[in-house]
Design a protein around this motif. Structure first.
Motif, PDB file in Angstrom:
ATOM      1  N   ASP A 380       0.846  -1.191   0.000  1.00 48.25           N
ATOM      2  CA  ASP A 380       0.000   0.000   0.000  1.00 48.25           C
ATOM      3  C   ASP A 380       0.881   1.241   0.000  1.00 48.25           C
ATOM      4  O   ASP A 380       2.074   1.197   0.359  1.00 48.25           O
ATOM      5  CB  ASP A 380      -0.999  -0.004   1.160  1.00 48.25           C
ATOM      6  CG  ASP A 380      -0.354   0.106   2.534  1.00 48.25           C
ATOM      7  OD1 ASP A 380       0.354   1.094   2.784  1.00 48.25           O
ATOM      8  OD2 ASP A 380      -0.565  -0.798   3.357  1.00 48.25           O
ATOM      9  N   LYS A 381       0.310   2.349  -0.415  1.00 47.71           N
ATOM     10  CA  LYS A 381       1.096   3.559  -0.632  1.00 47.71           C
ATOM     11  C   LYS A 381       1.681   4.125   0.657  1.00 47.71           C
ATOM     12  O   LYS A 381       2.746   4.747   0.629  1.00 47.71           O
ATOM     13  CB  LYS A 381       0.252   4.605  -1.379  1.00 47.71           C
ATOM     14  CG  LYS A 381      -0.016   4.187  -2.823  1.00 47.71           C
ATOM     15  CD  LYS A 381      -0.814   5.202  -3.618  1.00 47.71           C
ATOM     16  CE  LYS A 381      -0.934   4.755  -5.072  1.00 47.71           C
ATOM     17  NZ  LYS A 381      -1.734   5.671  -5.908  1.00 47.71           N
ATOM     18  N   ASP A 382       1.012   3.901   1.773  1.00 47.34           N
ATOM     19  CA  ASP A 382       1.588   4.340   3.051  1.00 47.34           C
ATOM     20  C   ASP A 382       2.867   3.572   3.358  1.00 47.34           C
ATOM     21  O   ASP A 382       3.843   4.150   3.849  1.00 47.34           O
ATOM     22  CB  ASP A 382       0.580   4.155   4.187  1.00 47.34           C
ATOM     23  CG  ASP A 382      -0.461   5.260   4.233  1.00 47.34           C
ATOM     24  OD1 ASP A 382      -0.119   6.406   3.897  1.00 47.34           O
ATOM     25  OD2 ASP A 382      -1.615   4.979   4.589  1.00 47.34           O
ATOM     26  N   ALA A 383       2.875   2.272   3.071  1.00 40.87           N
ATOM     27  CA  ALA A 383       4.069   1.460   3.323  1.00 40.87           C
ATOM     28  C   ALA A 383       5.216   1.887   2.410  1.00 40.87           C
ATOM     29  O   ALA A 383       6.373   1.956   2.835  1.00 40.87           O
ATOM     30  CB  ALA A 383       3.746  -0.023   3.138  1.00 40.87           C
ATOM     31  N   VAL A 384       4.901   2.184   1.144  1.00 40.12           N
ATOM     32  CA  VAL A 384       5.916   2.695   0.216  1.00 40.12           C
ATOM     33  C   VAL A 384       6.500   3.997   0.761  1.00 40.12           C
ATOM     34  O   VAL A 384       7.725   4.206   0.774  1.00 40.12           O
ATOM     35  CB  VAL A 384       5.320   2.915  -1.183  1.00 40.12           C
ATOM     36  CG1 VAL A 384       6.311   3.648  -2.086  1.00 40.12           C
ATOM     37  CG2 VAL A 384       4.931   1.586  -1.813  1.00 40.12           C
TER      38      VAL A 384
END
Length: 398
Positions: A380-384
């Motif tokens: 997910d983009k938060d993890a990226v």
């Protein structure tokens, strides 16, 4: 996170002063102690009694209070806090701070301190956009003053635009980021995000499908690591993160101007999907259908923000990170873009329709640097964003 932290809250004059009451409550909920200072004009908007009752502390109002000044109380006040918060920070207050004036208790405290200062501006949109205010903003940023907001919206005066004071929880988030001990504390980082809209006529524009979700996540992750984040965003689908300075723009030229105004910075993360082209001359009237055939649209090239910042002769950021959204030959095109722009890193991703990444909640990126291409799994983009923020922290603190 704010347990035992001491906040000196300077409340300026303006209708937004009513938000300071909730701000006091929110700070105290998180364990902070709040010592309030009211300017003379601020008492026209909130009373010393209400402020004192919420803070549980004496309200300081007058520079010439003999009881306190016998021991140079204004010096003690200004240096005993962990952070000074100015909310609302009016145009007048910002002008005094930028000019080094000290003619009342609030301005004297700000001159006499070596404590970090966080300002939450609040004023009419015309006052915020005025060249003198923008000059003062740039000077204060150069002096190391941090800012949260202002936000854009309806104002008490009936106008609309930037100038609304950030909401109390946004200011609290900025306070937490400022007082945190993250690895990026003291670093000023610019993040661009979202699409740009290039007008064709008053009702049509050129755009792309960027939601701004990845850039927003990066700004939030950097702020969580203690960075002072300047967030320049186009008209994105997602709301900007709390606790960062938000600058809203529409066009590529406006984004370019906002980036220039934010310099100098320690690092820049250019995640915005900036339109490559704009209309050479946008029509000031709606284009109509005609029997003569389709209208001729003549394009002009937009400023190359990433390339210009990457190749600055003086004041180049220590780290410049670009993004490359590609639909084919991703690594080849992204590697060539990094060389062409002159940036340090490129975050490349495949945004072809089958991936669902453009406008979606997940991303799969490859980080390209001098060390080669580092492929990350889809997440997910938060993890990226968190992974990228940590790598930025490692690069800036090594």
């Amino acid at each position: 996170m704010l347990a035992s932290k001491r906040i000196l809250l300077i409340i300026g004059a303006g209708i937004a002063a009513y938000k300071s009451l909730d701000l006091i409550r929110r700070l105290k909920e998180r364990g902070a102690s709040v010592t309030p200072v009211l300017t003379g004009a601020a008492e026209e908007f909130v009373t010393p009694l209400s402020v004192s009752a919420l803070a549980g502390e004496k309200v300081y109002r007058d520079l010439f209070d003999l009881t306190d000044e016998a021991e140079m109380g204004h010096i003690q006040l200004s240096r005993s806090a962990d952070l000074i918060v100015v909310a609302p920070a009016t145009a007048d207050m910002m002008g005094k701070m930028a000019a080094g004036l000290a003619n009342d208790l609030a301005s004297t405290l700000l001159m006499a301190t070596d404590t970090p200062v966080l300002c939450a501006p609040a004023m009419n949109v015309r006052m915020w956009d005025h060249p003198s205010t923008q000059r003062n903003l740039k000077q204060l940023q150069a002096d190391g003053i941090r800012f949260v907001g202002p936000n854009e919206g309806d104002m008490a005066c009936g106008e609309y635009g930037p100038g609304r004071m950030s909401e109390p929880l946004e200011i609290v988030a900025a306070v937490e980021a400022q007082l945190g001990n993250g690895p990026l504390k003291g670093k000023r980082i610019l993040v661009t995000s979202g699409p740009t809209h290039e007008p064709i006529d008053p009702v049509r524009y050129i755009a792309n499908r960027s939601s701004g979700a990845q850039g927003t996540a990066v700004a939030r992750a950097l702020s969580a690591l203690g960075a002072d984040v300047v967030f320049v965003t186009g008209p994105a689908d997602v709301s900007p993160p709390e606790g960062v300075q938000v600058i809203r723009v529409e066009t590529a030229q406006q984004m370019s101007d906002a980036v220039d105004a934010a310099l100098p910075i320690d690092a820049g993360v250019f995640a915005a999907a900036v339109a490559d082209w704009r209309m050479a001359t946008a029509s000031d009237k709606k284009l109509k259908k005609s029997r003569d055939g389709l209208p001729l649209l003549e394009f002009a090239e937009n400023p190359d923000i990433l390339k210009r910042v990457s190749r600055l002769d003086a004041g180049r950021p220590t780290l410049v990170v670009g993004f490359a959204a590609e639909t084919d030959n991703v690594l080849e095109h992204a590697t060539a873009k990094r060389a062409r722009k002159g940036c340090d890193w490129i975050v490349a991703n495949d945004v072809s329709p089958a991936t669902g990444i453009m406008g979606g909640s997940e991303n799969a990126v490859t980080l390209i640097s001098d060390e080669g291409a580092e492929e990350w799994p889809r997440m997910d983009k938060d993890a990226v964003a968190q992974r990228l923020a940590q790598k930025i922290a490692d690069a800036l603190t090594s």
